[in-house]
Design a protein around this motif. Structure first.
Motif, PDB file in Angstrom:
ATOM      1  N   LYS A  27       7.627   1.206   1.991  1.00 36.95           N
ATOM      2  CA  LYS A  27       7.750   0.823   0.892  1.00 36.95           C
ATOM      3  C   LYS A  27       8.654   1.566  -0.061  1.00 36.95           C
ATOM      4  O   LYS A  27       8.668   2.775  -0.233  1.00 36.95           O
ATOM      5  CB  LYS A  27       6.470   0.254   0.055  1.00 36.95           C
ATOM      6  CG  LYS A  27       5.648   1.157  -0.332  1.00 36.95           C
ATOM      7  CD  LYS A  27       4.557   0.546  -1.091  1.00 36.95           C
ATOM      8  CE  LYS A  27       3.392   1.507  -1.490  1.00 36.95           C
ATOM      9  NZ  LYS A  27       2.097   1.648  -0.272  1.00 36.95           N
ATOM     10  N   ASN A  48       5.579  -3.616   3.086  1.00 33.94           N
ATOM     11  CA  ASN A  48       4.532  -4.320   2.410  1.00 33.94           C
ATOM     12  C   ASN A  48       4.683  -5.633   1.926  1.00 33.94           C
ATOM     13  O   ASN A  48       4.114  -6.590   1.488  1.00 33.94           O
ATOM     14  CB  ASN A  48       4.182  -3.441   1.082  1.00 33.94           C
ATOM     15  CG  ASN A  48       3.284  -2.456   1.519  1.00 33.94           C
ATOM     16  OD1 ASN A  48       3.623  -1.514   2.142  1.00 33.94           O
ATOM     17  ND2 ASN A  48       1.847  -2.488   0.959  1.00 33.94           N
ATOM     18  N   SER A 187      -1.389   8.806   3.538  1.00 36.70           N
ATOM     19  CA  SER A 187      -1.044  10.220   3.453  1.00 36.70           C
ATOM     20  C   SER A 187      -2.350  10.980   2.843  1.00 36.70           C
ATOM     21  O   SER A 187      -2.376  12.195   3.339  1.00 36.70           O
ATOM     22  CB  SER A 187      -0.053  10.336   2.209  1.00 36.70           C
ATOM     23  OG  SER A 187       1.105   9.860   2.852  1.00 36.70           O
ATOM     24  N   ARG A 202      -1.365   5.089   8.683  1.00 34.63           N
ATOM     25  CA  ARG A 202      -0.098   4.610   7.933  1.00 34.63           C
ATOM     26  C   ARG A 202       0.427   5.506   6.664  1.00 34.63           C
ATOM     27  O   ARG A 202       0.220   5.258   5.654  1.00 34.63           O
ATOM     28  CB  ARG A 202      -0.298   3.151   7.348  1.00 34.63           C
ATOM     29  CG  ARG A 202      -0.972   2.134   8.511  1.00 34.63           C
ATOM     30  CD  ARG A 202      -1.538   0.712   7.788  1.00 34.63           C
ATOM     31  NE  ARG A 202      -2.246   1.272   6.486  1.00 34.63           N
ATOM     32  CZ  ARG A 202      -3.362   1.146   6.561  1.00 34.63           C
ATOM     33  NH1 ARG A 202      -4.174   1.087   7.643  1.00 34.63           N
ATOM     34  NH2 ARG A 202      -4.061   1.314   5.239  1.00 34.63           N
ATOM     35  N   GLY A 204       2.921   7.324   4.094  1.00 37.65           N
ATOM     36  CA  GLY A 204       4.036   6.935   3.341  1.00 37.65           C
ATOM     37  C   GLY A 204       4.538   8.426   2.880  1.00 37.65           C
ATOM     38  O   GLY A 204       5.472   9.054   3.219  1.00 37.65           O
ATOM     39  N   THR A 205       3.809   8.644   1.578  1.00 33.24           N
ATOM     40  CA  THR A 205       4.195   9.671   0.979  1.00 33.24           C
ATOM     41  C   THR A 205       4.270  11.200   1.835  1.00 33.24           C
ATOM     42  O   THR A 205       5.217  12.023   1.366  1.00 33.24           O
ATOM     43  CB  THR A 205       3.205  10.167  -0.123  1.00 33.24           C
ATOM     44  OG1 THR A 205       3.322   8.868  -0.708  1.00 33.24           O
ATOM     45  CG2 THR A 205       3.816  10.948  -1.378  1.00 33.24           C
ATOM     46  N   ARG A 211       6.975   8.491  -3.923  1.00 30.67           N
ATOM     47  CA  ARG A 211       7.656   7.398  -4.474  1.00 30.67           C
ATOM     48  C   ARG A 211       8.284   7.270  -5.484  1.00 30.67           C
ATOM     49  O   ARG A 211       7.631   7.745  -6.708  1.00 30.67           O
ATOM     50  CB  ARG A 211       7.000   6.090  -3.780  1.00 30.67           C
ATOM     51  CG  ARG A 211       6.729   5.659  -2.505  1.00 30.67           C
ATOM     52  CD  ARG A 211       5.833   4.206  -2.327  1.00 30.67           C
ATOM     53  NE  ARG A 211       4.706   4.462  -2.753  1.00 30.67           N
ATOM     54  CZ  ARG A 211       3.698   4.786  -1.877  1.00 30.67           C
ATOM     55  NH1 ARG A 211       4.108   5.281  -0.636  1.00 30.67           N
ATOM     56  NH2 ARG A 211       2.302   5.107  -2.126  1.00 30.67           N
TER      57      ARG A 211
HETATM   58  C1  PLP Z   1       1.528   2.353   0.408  1.00 29.29           C
HETATM   59  C2  PLP Z   1       0.571   2.157   1.623  1.00 29.29           C
HETATM   60  C3  PLP Z   1       0.606   3.172   2.680  1.00 29.29           C
HETATM   61  C4  PLP Z   1       0.922   4.428   2.382  1.00 29.29           C
HETATM   62  O1  PLP Z   1       0.588   5.167   1.352  1.00 29.29           O
HETATM   63  P1  PLP Z   1       0.563   6.595   1.040  1.00 29.29           P
HETATM   64  O2  PLP Z   1      -0.099   7.074   0.039  1.00 29.29           O
HETATM   65  O3  PLP Z   1       2.174   6.838   0.560  1.00 29.29           O
HETATM   66  O4  PLP Z   1       0.530   7.394   2.215  1.00 29.29           O
HETATM   67  C5  PLP Z   1      -0.319   2.643   3.658  1.00 29.29           C
HETATM   68  N1  PLP Z   1      -0.807   1.435   3.799  1.00 29.29           N
HETATM   69  C6  PLP Z   1      -0.600   0.474   2.888  1.00 29.29           C
HETATM   70  C7  PLP Z   1      -1.180  -0.792   3.288  1.00 29.29           C
HETATM   71  C8  PLP Z   1       0.144   0.705   1.774  1.00 29.29           C
HETATM   72  O5  PLP Z   1       0.564  -0.227   0.917  1.00 29.29           O
END
Ligand code: PLP
Length: 220
Positions: A27, A48, A187, A202, A204-205, A211
């Motif tokens: 995202k 997302n 993360s 999963r 992200g950061t 972000r």
């Molecule tokens: C945003 C998100 C993540 C990742 O979050 P981070 O803290 O950036 O790693 C994983 N799963 C879902 C469902 C998310 O919405």
């Protein structure tokens, strides 16, 4: 994105010595940024929001696109042909709509059942006590293939919640062998999640850095 962040995460995941699938949570990230993950061997991404996925879809060059956010029934039609897994199925009505849309395009969709293990009102997901029955109900739909469970645990969740998810996952797998995935860990907690049995994470950061949201849009 810093290459060292990506390689560090990959090394940490490897250090557990098990097969753990990395699905990059993408995202707010551009298609160009996302595509750069491929050269590190990360080939799966999770989006997302339907609108955001559609906006960047044409620029994406990733073998696997998962959907990981809250999904309204009336939006399934926009993503059915674009994603290979929907990780956020938390009600039978959503499963029936996926069935209908995938039947129309002759596709079998991999799905995970999202569990709201922490019982937080703000989060989607079914109740832990309902998830196995829901998964088995979804597995009766011919164009769905139930591959396991997904959860977003509360920040600072106790070990018991991680272990509770693993237990549900084992319970489901005993009845449905192809439900092999437990998608748990982001993360801040992916190492803890792996240690407690997650085989899909999963982040992200941890891959992309912090972000940045456009002004006025709420972070999530
Ligand atoms: C945003 C998100 C993540 C990742 O979050 P981070 O803290 O950036 O790693 C994983 N799963 C879902 C469902 C998310 O919405």
């Amino acid at each position: 994105m810093r290459e060292s962040d990506v390689t560090e995460l990959i090394e940490k995941v490897k250090s557990y010595g098990r097969d753990v699938k990395i699905v990059a949570a993408t995202k707010t990230r551009s298609a160009e940024e996302i595509n750069r993950l491929k050269k590190f061997g990360i080939t799966a991404m999770g989006e997302n929001r339907v609108q955001e996925l559609l906006a960047k879809y044409d620029g994406l060059d990733m073998p696997e696109i998962h959907f990981i956010g809250a999904l309204q029934t009336n939006k399934v039609k926009y993503i059915a042909d674009k994603v290979c897994m929907i990780q956020s199925v938390d009600r039978i009505e959503l499963g029936r709509e996926i069935e209908k849309r995938c039947a129309a395009i002759n596709k079998v969709m991999d799905v995970l059942v999202e569990v709201n293990y922490g019982g937080e009102e703000s989060k989607s997901g079914c109740r832990p006590s309902d998830c196995v029955a829901l998964a088995l109900g979804l597995a009766n739909l011919p164009h769905l293939r139930v591959r396991g469970l997904m959860t977003v645990l509360p920040i600072g969740a106790p070990d018991e919640m991680y272990d509770g998810m693993k237990k549900l996952s084992d319970e489901l797998k005993a009845q449905l062998p192809e439900a092999e995935y437990l998608s748990m860990g982001m993360s801040d907690d992916y190492e803890r999640a792996i240690a407690h049995g997650a085989n899909m994470i999963r982040p992200g950061t941890a891959l992309f850095g912090a972000r940045e949201y456009p002004a006025g849009r709420e972070s999530k």
